[in-house]
Design a protein around this motif. Sequence first.
Motif, mmCIF file in Angstrom:
data_model
loop_
_atom_site.group_PDB
_atom_site.id
_atom_site.type_symbol
_atom_site.label_atom_id
_atom_site.label_comp_id
_atom_site.label_asym_id
_atom_site.label_seq_id
_atom_site.Cartn_x
_atom_site.Cartn_y
_atom_site.Cartn_z
ATOM 1 N N SER A 119 16.659 2.560 35.675
ATOM 2 C CA SER A 119 15.781 1.459 36.040
ATOM 3 C C SER A 119 14.960 1.853 37.265
ATOM 4 O O SER A 119 15.483 2.475 38.193
ATOM 5 C CB SER A 119 16.591 0.197 36.337
ATOM 6 N N PRO A 120 13.670 1.521 37.282
ATOM 7 C CA PRO A 120 12.806 1.963 38.381
ATOM 8 C C PRO A 120 13.250 1.481 39.751
ATOM 9 O O PRO A 120 13.166 2.225 40.731
ATOM 10 C CB PRO A 120 11.428 1.407 38.003
ATOM 11 N N SER A 121 13.755 0.254 39.842
ATOM 12 C CA SER A 121 14.171 -0.249 41.149
ATOM 13 C C SER A 121 15.372 0.528 41.691
ATOM 14 O O SER A 121 15.485 0.768 42.898
ATOM 15 C CB SER A 121 14.500 -1.740 41.066
ATOM 16 N N ARG A 122 16.251 0.955 40.802
ATOM 17 C CA ARG A 122 17.417 1.725 41.235
ATOM 18 C C ARG A 122 16.991 3.101 41.753
ATOM 19 O O ARG A 122 17.534 3.594 42.749
ATOM 20 C CB ARG A 122 18.418 1.859 40.083
ATOM 21 N N ILE A 123 16.014 3.715 41.089
ATOM 22 C CA ILE A 123 15.493 5.009 41.549
ATOM 23 C C ILE A 123 14.787 4.839 42.894
ATOM 24 O O ILE A 123 14.949 5.654 43.811
ATOM 25 C CB ILE A 123 14.524 5.603 40.507
ATOM 26 N N ALA A 124 14.002 3.773 43.031
ATOM 27 C CA ALA A 124 13.301 3.514 44.295
ATOM 28 C C ALA A 124 14.286 3.363 45.441
ATOM 29 O O ALA A 124 14.087 3.904 46.538
ATOM 30 C CB ALA A 124 12.423 2.278 44.168
ATOM 31 N N GLN A 125 15.380 2.630 45.212
ATOM 32 C CA GLN A 125 16.404 2.442 46.247
ATOM 33 C C GLN A 125 17.075 3.763 46.605
ATOM 34 O O GLN A 125 17.317 4.059 47.783
ATOM 35 C CB GLN A 125 17.452 1.436 45.758
ATOM 36 N N LEU A 126 17.366 4.567 45.586
ATOM 37 C CA LEU A 126 18.026 5.855 45.811
ATOM 38 C C LEU A 126 17.161 6.780 46.661
ATOM 39 O O LEU A 126 17.628 7.351 47.653
ATOM 40 C CB LEU A 126 18.337 6.512 44.463
ATOM 41 N N VAL A 127 15.906 6.928 46.282
ATOM 42 C CA VAL A 127 15.009 7.838 47.003
ATOM 43 C C VAL A 127 14.756 7.335 48.424
ATOM 44 O O VAL A 127 14.765 8.119 49.386
ATOM 45 C CB VAL A 127 13.682 8.007 46.242
ATOM 46 N N ALA A 128 14.549 6.038 48.567
ATOM 47 C CA ALA A 128 14.319 5.470 49.899
ATOM 48 C C ALA A 128 15.516 5.750 50.809
ATOM 49 O O ALA A 128 15.349 6.047 52.000
ATOM 50 C CB ALA A 128 14.059 3.972 49.789
ATOM 51 N N LEU A 176 9.099 6.867 37.991
ATOM 52 C CA LEU A 176 9.621 5.534 37.717
ATOM 53 C C LEU A 176 9.337 5.217 36.252
ATOM 54 O O LEU A 176 8.170 5.162 35.834
ATOM 55 C CB LEU A 176 8.947 4.493 38.617
ATOM 56 N N LYS A 177 10.374 5.056 35.458
ATOM 57 C CA LYS A 177 10.223 4.717 34.041
ATOM 58 C C LYS A 177 9.911 3.225 33.933
ATOM 59 O O LYS A 177 10.703 2.396 34.388
ATOM 60 C CB LYS A 177 11.496 5.046 33.262
ATOM 61 N N LEU A 178 8.778 2.896 33.353
ATOM 62 C CA LEU A 178 8.298 1.512 33.387
ATOM 63 C C LEU A 178 8.809 0.684 32.216
ATOM 64 O O LEU A 178 8.999 1.199 31.108
ATOM 65 C CB LEU A 178 6.766 1.510 33.394
ATOM 66 N N ARG A 227 6.981 -3.820 42.978
ATOM 67 C CA ARG A 227 8.323 -4.177 43.439
ATOM 68 C C ARG A 227 9.037 -2.948 43.993
ATOM 69 O O ARG A 227 9.678 -3.010 45.048
ATOM 70 C CB ARG A 227 9.137 -4.793 42.296
ATOM 71 N N CYS A 228 8.898 -1.826 43.316
ATOM 72 C CA CYS A 228 9.519 -0.582 43.784
ATOM 73 C C CYS A 228 8.893 -0.119 45.094
ATOM 74 O O CYS A 228 9.592 0.366 46.001
ATOM 75 C CB CYS A 228 9.378 0.501 42.716
ATOM 76 N N ILE A 254 10.848 0.495 48.813
ATOM 77 C CA ILE A 254 10.725 1.693 49.655
ATOM 78 C C ILE A 254 10.210 1.312 51.043
ATOM 79 O O ILE A 254 10.743 1.767 52.065
ATOM 80 C CB ILE A 254 9.787 2.715 48.979
ATOM 81 N N GLU A 255 9.187 0.471 51.073
ATOM 82 C CA GLU A 255 8.602 0.056 52.346
ATOM 83 C C GLU A 255 9.641 -0.637 53.233
ATOM 84 O O GLU A 255 9.766 -0.332 54.426
ATOM 85 C CB GLU A 255 7.424 -0.882 52.095
ATOM 86 N N ALA A 256 10.406 -1.557 52.659
ATOM 87 C CA ALA A 256 11.392 -2.304 53.436
ATOM 88 C C ALA A 256 12.461 -1.383 54.014
ATOM 89 O O ALA A 256 12.857 -1.517 55.182
ATOM 90 C CB ALA A 256 12.036 -3.380 52.559
#
Length: 358
Positions: free
Chosen positions: A280-289, A304-306, A317-318, A322-324
Amino acid sequence: MSQMNALLLYCRAGFEKECAAEIMANAAELGVHGYVKAAEGSAWVLFQAQSSDEIELLTTHLPFYKQIFARQWIRVAPLLENLPEGDRLSAVRELVAELAPRYSDVWVETPDTDAAKTRLGFCRRFTKPLTAALEKKRQLVPGSPAPRLHVCFVADDAAFVGVMEAENSSPWFMGIPRVRVGKDAPSRSAGKLAEALMVMVPEDRANELKPGMRAVDLGAAPGGWSWVLAQRGIRVTAVDNGPMAATAMATEMIEHVRSDGFSYRPHHPVNWLVCDMVESPSRIAQLVAEWIARGHARHAIFNLKLPMKKRLDEVRRCEAIIEARLEREDIAYTIEIKQLYHDREEVTVCLMRDKQNR
């Protein structure tokens, strides 16, 4: 240039809705309002404004590299329709003479669809007499700061004619970079990272991607992304419980660690994190951040797989995730998100810590 009150955008076929929504939102932020025309599967979108001044405002103050789904954009005049089969050149040449006094180059293009591929041969043939006509009138000045001339045939008898400055647009014909990946590449996905490195790493940051550096590739098997980095002299820790291709390991620049991509952390910080895991893209975003925030890696390129719906919303959202996370650590960074030519139902993200964060 008073006729050019519309913006033509090329995109991947099937992503017209996302490209249209994005340009509408970005234009509204600049106080430019208009409407879009977008037919599903056409691989192009037209943003229509009230005046050419508004379109010029858009392409002057909106960086092209910030457009996620657009491969190219061009200020265009109204569509030339019902061009006679025996003489399409005359109408095009007449309009070209009015749009600008000089041009730096001539690109005769067509949207990137299966149906339009047969039109590319015609586009090449059409380029020659159009170029000759411009040279005869001394309107073609290669290497000059003049805008580039674009003629886009959206049908055999219909074309948009317009201009675009090279400094705020894609430098590639049809907005498609010519990326060559060697025949030894372990997977087709190698083309995605090769294109990302070519398109998304700025020239002034090229020294941050050089031989001798270290990288981690999460979810690496069969090794396409690791192989691309190894070809650049970068030592890679390839993390995956699955097997790596022999061609990847033959580079002797890759260490295969059998582990889960979400739980692995390096013993020492690395220069780059890359990731093309199907998750899921949000999970990847959290991991990389988290990797960047904790200093495990300095920079990252990941996909990010959409989802099938609300793709642009999911990307935003992703980006917010990352920004936060990075703002909590007061980390200055640059981020570019792009649907590359080699991408399919996904976007590629290049996240780089700013130079002062050393």
